[in-house]
Design a protein around this motif. Structure first.
Motif, PDB file in Angstrom:
ATOM      1  N   ARG B 215      35.347  29.878 -26.177  1.00  0.00           N
ATOM      2  CA  ARG B 215      34.381  30.847 -25.937  1.00  0.00           C
ATOM      3  C   ARG B 215      34.990  31.850 -25.167  1.00  0.00           C
ATOM      4  O   ARG B 215      36.122  31.678 -24.861  1.00  0.00           O
ATOM      5  N   GLY B 216      34.149  33.132 -25.411  1.00  0.00           N
ATOM      6  CA  GLY B 216      34.761  34.201 -24.293  1.00  0.00           C
ATOM      7  C   GLY B 216      35.040  34.159 -23.092  1.00  0.00           C
ATOM      8  O   GLY B 216      35.665  34.814 -22.336  1.00  0.00           O
ATOM      9  N   TYR B 217      33.965  33.113 -22.302  1.00  0.00           N
ATOM     10  CA  TYR B 217      33.762  33.317 -20.941  1.00  0.00           C
ATOM     11  C   TYR B 217      34.505  31.920 -20.513  1.00  0.00           C
ATOM     12  O   TYR B 217      34.044  30.721 -20.951  1.00  0.00           O
ATOM     13  N   SER B 219      37.518  34.731 -19.468  1.00  0.00           N
ATOM     14  CA  SER B 219      38.414  35.279 -20.235  1.00  0.00           C
ATOM     15  C   SER B 219      39.493  34.416 -20.493  1.00  0.00           C
ATOM     16  O   SER B 219      40.207  34.187 -19.361  1.00  0.00           O
ATOM     17  N   ASN B 254      38.073  41.955 -23.624  1.00  0.00           N
ATOM     18  CA  ASN B 254      38.439  40.509 -23.826  1.00  0.00           C
ATOM     19  C   ASN B 254      38.795  40.212 -25.117  1.00  0.00           C
ATOM     20  O   ASN B 254      37.969  40.506 -26.011  1.00  0.00           O
ATOM     21  N   THR B 257      36.289  38.331 -27.610  1.00  0.00           N
ATOM     22  CA  THR B 257      35.095  38.920 -27.824  1.00  0.00           C
ATOM     23  C   THR B 257      34.721  40.456 -28.034  1.00  0.00           C
ATOM     24  O   THR B 257      33.948  40.903 -28.829  1.00  0.00           O
ATOM     25  N   GLY B 259      34.430  42.461 -26.191  1.00  0.00           N
ATOM     26  CA  GLY B 259      33.575  43.186 -25.137  1.00  0.00           C
ATOM     27  C   GLY B 259      34.424  43.261 -23.725  1.00  0.00           C
ATOM     28  O   GLY B 259      35.612  42.970 -23.664  1.00  0.00           O
ATOM     29  N   PRO B 263      32.876  40.425 -18.046  1.00  0.00           N
ATOM     30  CA  PRO B 263      31.478  40.511 -18.624  1.00  0.00           C
ATOM     31  C   PRO B 263      30.372  41.484 -18.073  1.00  0.00           C
ATOM     32  O   PRO B 263      29.467  42.023 -18.659  1.00  0.00           O
TER      33      PRO B 263
ATOM     34  N   THR C 257      36.270  41.392 -32.153  1.00  0.00           N
ATOM     35  CA  THR C 257      35.345  40.106 -32.438  1.00  0.00           C
ATOM     36  C   THR C 257      35.948  38.986 -31.908  1.00  0.00           C
ATOM     37  O   THR C 257      35.315  37.843 -31.430  1.00  0.00           O
ATOM     38  N   GLY C 258      37.416  38.559 -31.939  1.00  0.00           N
ATOM     39  CA  GLY C 258      38.209  37.360 -31.530  1.00  0.00           C
ATOM     40  C   GLY C 258      37.967  36.584 -32.607  1.00  0.00           C
ATOM     41  O   GLY C 258      38.531  35.387 -32.616  1.00  0.00           O
TER      42      GLY C 258
END
Lengths: 374, 374, 374, 374
Positions: B215-217, B219, B254, B257, B259, B263, C257-258
């Motif tokens: 997942r994104g977290y 990074s 990141n 994501t 984003g 975050p 988006t990854g």
């Protein structure tokens, strides 16, 4: 040697120089900035309904509504936050007020970036209008006025109408995000059928094909009727074990996202059957409780807060708490919280209380702060 | 008549009674709680590098690192927030400090819920270790130490190493979300190859198949090398018009994501070619700027803040601002901000300055606050 | 009794009646409709580069490009799917073709709902133009032409240019989602700087502030340069163990988006060092492989498919497979797959082969199907 | 010259050579692979309830349920797809069957990756059990059995029970994603209270705090009661204009996501008041309709399909269609569709019919295909 300067003097001299240049030494302040556990100024507090009600009725006698007094509301002022100059704060993030609207009155239309919810305490015949649609309010209903939507309240009934307002005043203030605008008209024009959003989503999990493109914000559902909330809790209590910390409890959700009804202010209703004594836990999020029905108490960090119908009380961040229904009928506690914000920002944590079989020893009983008269 | 009581006296009496019961009248405070435009206590300020640097080197002489002094950092204390007792606040949400690490030193391992970024100002040979992986730091690099990850810094080089730290201290404090834990070891064990995250994602938009489930977290990318940042800005300036408000500018993101790299803390680098004078605008989010290269000034609410290499300055919420490169070479401004938080909470707004062709009349020039000596 | 009718006759009579009314008995067909494991008509197949190349060059002699012959492409026709009348299918969902563009030619502009990727095999000097921007192509690059974007190809170089096209022809056909439109011009007007998207995102994880509002589709990055892909795989092989099934491998991703670079067609590059023999596994998704470099073989359901530079081969759904680099240099396999679609629809599964230490016994060696001459 | 070979012969010779090598020339097939508008083999069709019902009752006489005949279902076989060998296809992606369960019977427990929905046509007293929970079914209810959940049906009532099954057989087949597993027991063990999911979410938009961590899949709500569906449509028809193409219509949604109740199979109920004649439009998604109540017709690509209570009909992809209630009471059409899949994959398009004020000229009337008897 007589001329020697102590290390302490050297550091103090250095710290003074830093201060003169608007700088600071992290090593003396790190423990203050980055604390082991949440640091805050919020103390728990409880307001008796009798007191609030008395003052509220008095305000009805004293204050006419108008553009200079848009809302007739008595708000909860947490004394621990008043000491810090935080006017109108119930917790670090949340505001709660009790509003009185008299038959025939209009609380003028405006909008603001603060999210707001209403929980109806007494009366009927009044409505909240949001973006051109009137929603009539009845006891136990939850009403949304989402951030930056136009809203006003009007009263077509015969008895005074009283409700709780919940806003994220502290949150928005801390983030410097407050915008406010009065509507050009006292009451905004009504352009949609009454109770439309409520009826449209009353059946539950259906989305009109005309709303296929709708995103979750603002919520397409503006009112949650008490009858449905109560019915859901009734079913829950038939179907499953109570939650150890919250009894039978539901969060109000947005039908298009499954997330919190208001995206920033969490709203929860819990039912405690007679005799229920929940386990204690703590979490980062803070809450303001309103006793819809029942008699009992909540233990917060060892202190007993006795409540009965109508009372309000505040749960500070990261505070041990457990609830007890001491009466002979179901108790219902409505609460607002900042859990959605903490979860979005990945700052929520939760911890069960593990000693003494999960219940805190009682070390005191809450009595209201008495202001010294001058 | 002698017996008559004025309306004002009646209200005042009523307000006193409310106050005694920890309640308040919304109608007198609404304009304070729900303001037309953002209310805050943040004033703009600028710190000269010369001043910071002098004090920082002095701290290197005075203070050894250790468990009681984990970080040798001089932080920016915004004087307007100091007046409110907000120690260590550069803005309402952000903290910025300048850290010095000497050859051979270790800044001990710990973790906290505050997000942190590092921006490298001087030196090389030092590393930041995050969750078992060392990332070596060079001038102009951005390094992440995501919320609640173990991190320590060590120095294997020969010259003092200086970097900027950015943390969301105010945000986390306001939400009562601070947790901190020291690592049992001074330096955490290194279990992964050096610079792994950086090398793994150095090529750009590729995801190792072994990280398909990630997942994104946190990074997967912990360092953004200056060479790449600069190269991207170079390409941008060849490819397109400058942004009217920010010149050539990028947000660090990141890779999983799209984003913000962190975050909660936004990170931006902007390049202003010689002579560039941007248009003024304002937004809710606040920022702390660091001048990586160049000479110029920023006009904030009419006041001119003159900057050169190494300086730091603070942009308050909802403040008009525009940037000018007054030198003969490209200027680079690095900044941290709370934009990601405001966007998640749907509280960001932006407004261009429309008068005078988009540039503010200058009404003053910033000079540092001088503390009265006692 | 002589007149008795058998149960079978009764049922057959009933089935006939159902059939006449366009109905069917589920109980006789359930095992066919809802199979224990994936049912499909895809057989593995391998095409030698020598064969493809020979035919492709011949097409260059025979066929001029124009509106009636927009693309000079020889496509892979999986014989097992040809038997089902599925023209142009390499797998149930994917099409792959090999395109030849000669110096000075233009492959006219059009757009279609099929997603397309290009992988460059030979040559330079040609470009793909997408929505007004030219991207020049070099050996080993991956180029995107996202669904429903205008695209054309032109050649400004001196040598024939050859690349692989991958489209989700079968997927879109099965869902009846094909739309196609020719551009009014042979070559669309170029309105943006050359290689803009590539340069803008070349540095890695940065987003221009001018693209803050951009969503992930269409991808802001249209080309992935071989140099970066190869570099990333090099770093991976230095940093970590190989993936047991794929060696050192990366998916190309969308920086905003990854997720998969093309949202429907997965794209993967894998590096197999000399001697590497991966473990076998199977998954629902299907793939078409192209050998960028190296010599080796892949075992699919026990059958050995020997490959060398330039070859293409097809992996059917839910088929055991393992790869072997039998040469003395690194092998690179590029592949396209339908994994993103299966994951979106929650239909992907994966299973490691557990017998014989994870490697299949070889039961046959692939030789091309020979069509009977008539 | 006698020896000259025509260009056509040269090409044909070349095409033969390609074919021998399992290759093909794109330029002759591009228009076939990438069509201007959706290409498919689905013709519209309509099945009369009388016919289905007759056959279904007959199956009840003939076929006992058991492990070798797990479901007593007569399915809709679209004749246009039968010609292509697609057994059990109503459309390219969807299957629909009509199931009969007799008092006391059990349709044995199994699970499969195909998503399934049930729409109840006749009877009561039967249940569907999903993952340990029984949901009792009544006329007009929609029941979910999400992909890969264990499910069986049992009948505790006194009259035959009939319902529609909808599965994404074609979709899953095309993607080679079918997995199936029989449960070890005929009826799975019941471990949860009856109708739990339905009661828990019956009130509408509330989420039990015990389900705060629940993701959207599988849906926490397994049954949508007809009473609520009908009530919602009643409110809609009081509140707003009808949708021009669908009348008063709702999609069934998942309370935790706001998306389609089943993530892959769209489910819609529409109400057409007497006399309503909708506008024509077309879209890529395909549908199978079931007439819950009413009499009327649907015009599909100019052909009139006359329907009454109980009938089923198929809408092919990208086909003009409009609905007419020709009776004197409200008509209700339930339908399943593949819209969620097309939207996830960004392949949905919609177009209103603009000629003749939005209504198609009628060019024919549907009559069932008659199979030649042999």
């Amino acid at each position: 040697m007589a001329n020697s300067v102590s290390e302490e003097e050297i550091f103090n001299q250095y710290y003074e120089e830093l201060e003169q240049d608007q700088l600071g030494p992290l090593w003396t302040k790190l423990r203050y900035m980055v604390t082991k556990e949440p640091a805050h100024d919020v103390e728990p507090y409880l307001w008796k309904w009798q007191t609030i009600h008395k003052h509220l009725l008095r305000s009805g006698e004293l204050l006419p509504l108008g553009r200079d007094s848009e809302r007739r509301v008595v708000y909860l002022q947490n004394p621990s936050l008043m000491k810090k100059g935080l006017i109108g704060y119930a917790t670090n993030t949340l505001y709660a007020g009790i509003q009185l609207l008299l038959p025939g009155e209009v609380a003028p239309a405006h909008r603001h970036t603060q999210s707001a919810i209403r929980f109806i305490i007494e009366g009927d015949g009044a409505f909240t209008a949001v973006d051109g649609e009137k929603t009539y309010m009845e006891q136990g209903d939850l009403i949304l006025t989402p951030s930056w939507t136009w809203h006003d309240h009007g009263h077509e009934g015969k008895e005074p109408m009283i409700w709780m307002d919940g806003l994220d005043v502290g949150l928005v203030r801390n983030l410097a995000g407050s915008f406010y605008e009065p509507h050009p008209d006292n009451a905004q024009p009504v352009t949609k059928p009454d109770n439309g959003s409520t009826l449209r989503y009353a059946g539950g999990s259906y989305r009109p094909v005309t709303e296929r493109k709708k995103r979750g914000y603002p919520s397409p559902l503006l009112a949650y009727k008490w009858e449905k909330t109560k019915g859901t809790l009734h079913h829950l209590s038939q179907l499953q074990e109570a939650d150890p910390f919250d009894g039978y409890a539901v969060d109000y959700i947005n039908p298009l996202t499954g997330g919190s009804a208001d995206p920033r202010i969490g709203t929860t209703m819990q039912k405690l059957p007679p005799g229920m004594h929940t386990q204690a836990h703590r979490h980062v999020h803070t809450a303001v409780y309103h006793v819809l029905e029942g008699t009992g108490y909540t233990v917060i960090n060892g202190q007993k807060f006795e409540w009965s119908k109508g009372d309000f009380f505040v749960l500070p961040p990261w505070s041990w708490h457990e609830h007890v229904n001491a009466g002979s009928r179901d108790a219902y506690l409505f609460s607002i919280n900042d859990r959605p914000v903490l979860e979005m920002l990945d700052l929520e944590k939760e911890q069960p209380y593990e000693e003494h079989n999960g219940n805190q020893p009682i070390t005191g009983i809450f009595t209201p702060v008495v202001q010294e008269s001058e």
